[in-house]
Motif scaffolding. Structure first.
Motif, PDB file in Angstrom:
ATOM      1  N   GLY A  17       0.832  -1.266  -0.055  1.00 21.89           N
ATOM      2  CA  GLY A  17       0.003   0.010  -0.197  1.00 21.89           C
ATOM      3  C   GLY A  17       0.819   1.289  -0.053  1.00 21.89           C
ATOM      4  O   GLY A  17       2.013   1.171   0.051  1.00 21.89           O
ATOM      5  N   PHE A  18       0.159   2.408  -0.026  1.00 20.84           N
ATOM      6  CA  PHE A  18       1.001   3.612   0.015  1.00 20.84           C
ATOM      7  C   PHE A  18       1.321   3.972   1.375  1.00 20.84           C
ATOM      8  O   PHE A  18       2.606   4.349   1.366  1.00 20.84           O
ATOM      9  N   GLN A  19       0.645   3.965   2.339  1.00 28.55           N
ATOM     10  CA  GLN A  19       0.791   4.695   3.848  1.00 28.55           C
ATOM     11  C   GLN A  19       2.045   3.725   4.331  1.00 28.55           C
ATOM     12  O   GLN A  19       2.151   2.572   4.342  1.00 28.55           O
ATOM     13  N   SER A  20       2.820   4.567   4.905  1.00 23.08           N
ATOM     14  CA  SER A  20       3.870   4.031   5.719  1.00 23.08           C
ATOM     15  C   SER A  20       3.572   3.024   6.904  1.00 23.08           C
ATOM     16  O   SER A  20       2.534   3.522   7.605  1.00 23.08           O
ATOM     17  N   GLN A  21       4.192   2.057   6.774  1.00 20.78           N
ATOM     18  CA  GLN A  21       3.924   1.036   8.092  1.00 20.78           C
ATOM     19  C   GLN A  21       5.249   0.403   8.428  1.00 20.78           C
ATOM     20  O   GLN A  21       5.909  -0.036   7.405  1.00 20.78           O
ATOM     21  N   PRO A  22       5.384   0.128   9.523  1.00 17.23           N
ATOM     22  CA  PRO A  22       6.500  -0.465  10.249  1.00 17.23           C
ATOM     23  C   PRO A  22       7.023  -1.779   9.629  1.00 17.23           C
ATOM     24  O   PRO A  22       6.060  -2.696   9.671  1.00 17.23           O
ATOM     25  N   GLY A  23       8.278  -2.202   9.077  1.00 17.86           N
ATOM     26  CA  GLY A  23       8.638  -3.434   8.771  1.00 17.86           C
ATOM     27  C   GLY A  23       8.190  -3.917   7.511  1.00 17.86           C
ATOM     28  O   GLY A  23       8.615  -4.970   6.806  1.00 17.86           O
ATOM     29  N   VAL A  24       7.520  -3.211   6.533  1.00 15.89           N
ATOM     30  CA  VAL A  24       7.065  -3.411   5.343  1.00 15.89           C
ATOM     31  C   VAL A  24       7.353  -2.537   4.187  1.00 15.89           C
ATOM     32  O   VAL A  24       7.684  -1.364   4.311  1.00 15.89           O
ATOM     33  N   ARG A  25       7.491  -2.768   3.102  1.00 18.81           N
ATOM     34  CA  ARG A  25       7.828  -1.540   1.987  1.00 18.81           C
ATOM     35  C   ARG A  25       6.379  -0.984   1.477  1.00 18.81           C
ATOM     36  O   ARG A  25       5.415  -1.667   1.091  1.00 18.81           O
ATOM     37  N   THR A  26       6.368   0.472   1.635  1.00 21.66           N
ATOM     38  CA  THR A  26       5.200   1.137   1.206  1.00 21.66           C
ATOM     39  C   THR A  26       5.804   2.185   0.189  1.00 21.66           C
ATOM     40  O   THR A  26       6.894   2.628   0.271  1.00 21.66           O
ATOM     41  N   GLN A  28       5.104   5.191   0.354  1.00 18.63           N
ATOM     42  CA  GLN A  28       5.424   6.651   1.181  1.00 18.63           C
ATOM     43  C   GLN A  28       6.716   6.398   1.669  1.00 18.63           C
ATOM     44  O   GLN A  28       7.587   7.360   1.870  1.00 18.63           O
ATOM     45  N   GLY A  29       6.943   5.140   2.205  1.00 21.62           N
ATOM     46  CA  GLY A  29       8.208   4.939   2.637  1.00 21.62           C
ATOM     47  C   GLY A  29       9.403   4.945   1.641  1.00 21.62           C
ATOM     48  O   GLY A  29      10.360   5.723   2.158  1.00 21.62           O
ATOM     49  N   VAL A  30       9.288   4.772   0.520  1.00 22.98           N
ATOM     50  CA  VAL A  30      10.317   4.769  -0.322  1.00 22.98           C
ATOM     51  C   VAL A  30      10.457   6.286  -0.826  1.00 22.98           C
ATOM     52  O   VAL A  30      11.584   6.565  -1.003  1.00 22.98           O
ATOM     53  N   ILE A  31       9.491   6.996  -0.793  1.00 17.48           N
ATOM     54  CA  ILE A  31       9.681   8.430  -1.117  1.00 17.48           C
ATOM     55  C   ILE A  31      10.039   9.220  -0.317  1.00 17.48           C
ATOM     56  O   ILE A  31      10.951  10.042  -0.496  1.00 17.48           O
ATOM     57  N   GLU A  32       9.725   8.970   1.099  1.00 12.44           N
ATOM     58  CA  GLU A  32      10.250   9.792   2.178  1.00 12.44           C
ATOM     59  C   GLU A  32      11.794   9.446   2.431  1.00 12.44           C
ATOM     60  O   GLU A  32      12.498  10.141   2.839  1.00 12.44           O
ATOM     61  N   THR A  33      12.310   8.098   1.881  1.00 11.23           N
ATOM     62  CA  THR A  33      13.480   7.786   1.927  1.00 11.23           C
ATOM     63  C   THR A  33      14.279   8.555   0.948  1.00 11.23           C
ATOM     64  O   THR A  33      15.407   8.951   1.345  1.00 11.23           O
ATOM     65  N   ALA A  34      13.738   8.564  -0.197  1.00  7.71           N
ATOM     66  CA  ALA A  34      14.363   9.393  -1.385  1.00  7.71           C
ATOM     67  C   ALA A  34      14.727  10.921  -0.850  1.00  7.71           C
ATOM     68  O   ALA A  34      15.590  11.471  -1.155  1.00  7.71           O
TER      69      ALA A  34
END
Length: 244
Positions: A17-26, A28-34
Motif C-alpha cells: 500500500g501507500f501509507q507507511s507501516q513499520p517493517g514493510v515496503r510502502t 510513502q516509505g520509499v518516497i520519504e527515504t528518497a
C-alpha cells in the motif's frame, strides 16, 4: 521554504500500500527515504488518496516541503534519481504553502481493468483481474447508473471508525477495450476504503447475469455490507488522476 506537489505513478505489485507501516515496503516509505537522501533530513509527504496493497497509480499526487532552495525540474530529477524503478515522478510543481492534496481535491478518478477471456494472460496477472466468464457490459452500465450521484455507500465500503459513508460519484463508465480488456472508470470527489473495488465486484455480479441491474439499487439502499458481493482483487485497480 517551498512546498512542492509531485504527480507520481507506481506499480503497486511489490508494495504494501501507500501509507507507511513499520517493517514493510510502502510507497510513502520509499518516497520519504528518497527525500531524506536529497534533503539530509526527514520529510513527511501528504497524499491525495491512499491506496491499498497491490493497487497501482498513474496520477497520484503528493505534497512535501523542501528545506533547500531547488527548482521544479531539479526536484523532479533528484527524486527520480533516488527512487526505485517501480515509482516514477511525472511532474513537480510549486504550490501554495497551505496546499493539501487531500482537502483541495475536487475529483478523483479510478480505473479498474478486467481481463475477460477464457484463459489467463500471465503477463497481465499483476495488472488486471482475470475473469473467465462472459460479462454483459450493457447490463453493467445499466446497474452503474443507480450508483451515480450522492448516496450512503455503506453497503460498498469497509467502514473506518467515525467515518461518514456518504459519497458522491459523478460518473461511472464501462468500456470494452481491445484485447479482451474491460475498463471500469469511476469518477467522484472522494472514496471510502475499498469502495471502488466493492462496486466493481457488484457490477461483475450483474455482468454474469446472477443479478439484474435493479439489484444494485436494492443493495445500495439497504446500507448493509453483507448484502454486497466480495471485493474485487486489488491488482486491477489504478488511481488514475486527481483534479484540484
Amino acid at each position: 521554504m517551498k512546498r512542492f506537489m509531485a504527480v507520481i505513478s507506481y506499480d503497486g505489485t511489490n508494495f504494501f500500500g501507500f501509507q507507511s507501516q513499520p517493517g514493510v515496503r510502502t510507497v510513502q516509505g520509499v518516497i520519504e527515504t528518497a527525500l531524506e537522501r536529497i534533503f539530509k533530513s526527514r520529510t513527511t509527504v501528504l497524499v491525495s488518496g491512499r491506496t491499498d496493497t497491490g493497487v497501482h497509480a498513474i496520477g497520484q499526487a503528493i505534497v512535501f516541503d523542501s528545506p533547500i532552495d531547488i527548482d521544479e525540474t531539479s526536484m523532479k530529477n533528484a527524486l527520480n534519481a533516488n527512487l526505485p524503478d517501480d515509482v516514477y515522478v511525472k511532474k513537480v510543481v510549486e504550490v501554495d504553502k497551505n496546499f493539501h492534496p487531500r482537502f483541495e481535491a475536487k475529483r478523483r478518478i479510478y480505473h479498474y481493468f478486467i481481463y475477460n477471456a477464457p484463459e489467463p494472460n500471465l503477463f497481465l496477472r499483476n495488472y488486471t483481474w482475470w475473469f473467465p466468464y462472459k460479462l454483459d457490459v450493457e447490463k453493467m452500465r445499466q446497474a452503474a447508473r443507480y450508483l451515480e450521484g450522492e448516496h450512503d455507500f455503506r453497503s460498498f465500503v469497509k467502514v473506518e471508525a467515525n467515518e461518514s459513508t456518504v459519497r458522491t460519484i459523478y460518473r461511472i463508465r464501462i468500456m470494452r477495450l481491445r484485447n479482451r480488456i474491460i475498463l471500469i472508470r469511476v469518477e467522484g470527489r472522494s472514496f471510502a476504503r475499498r469502495m471502488v473495488r466493492n462496486i466493481v465486484g457488484a457490477l461483475v455480479k450483474v455482468g454474469t447475469g446472477q443479478w439484474e441491474p435493479e439489484k444494485l439499487k436494492e443493495v445500495l439502499e439497504a446500507k448493509n455490507r453483507s448484502l454486497a458481493p466480495a471485493t474485487a482483487p486489488a491488482h486491477g485497480l489504478y488511481f488514475y488522476s486527481v483534479e484540484f
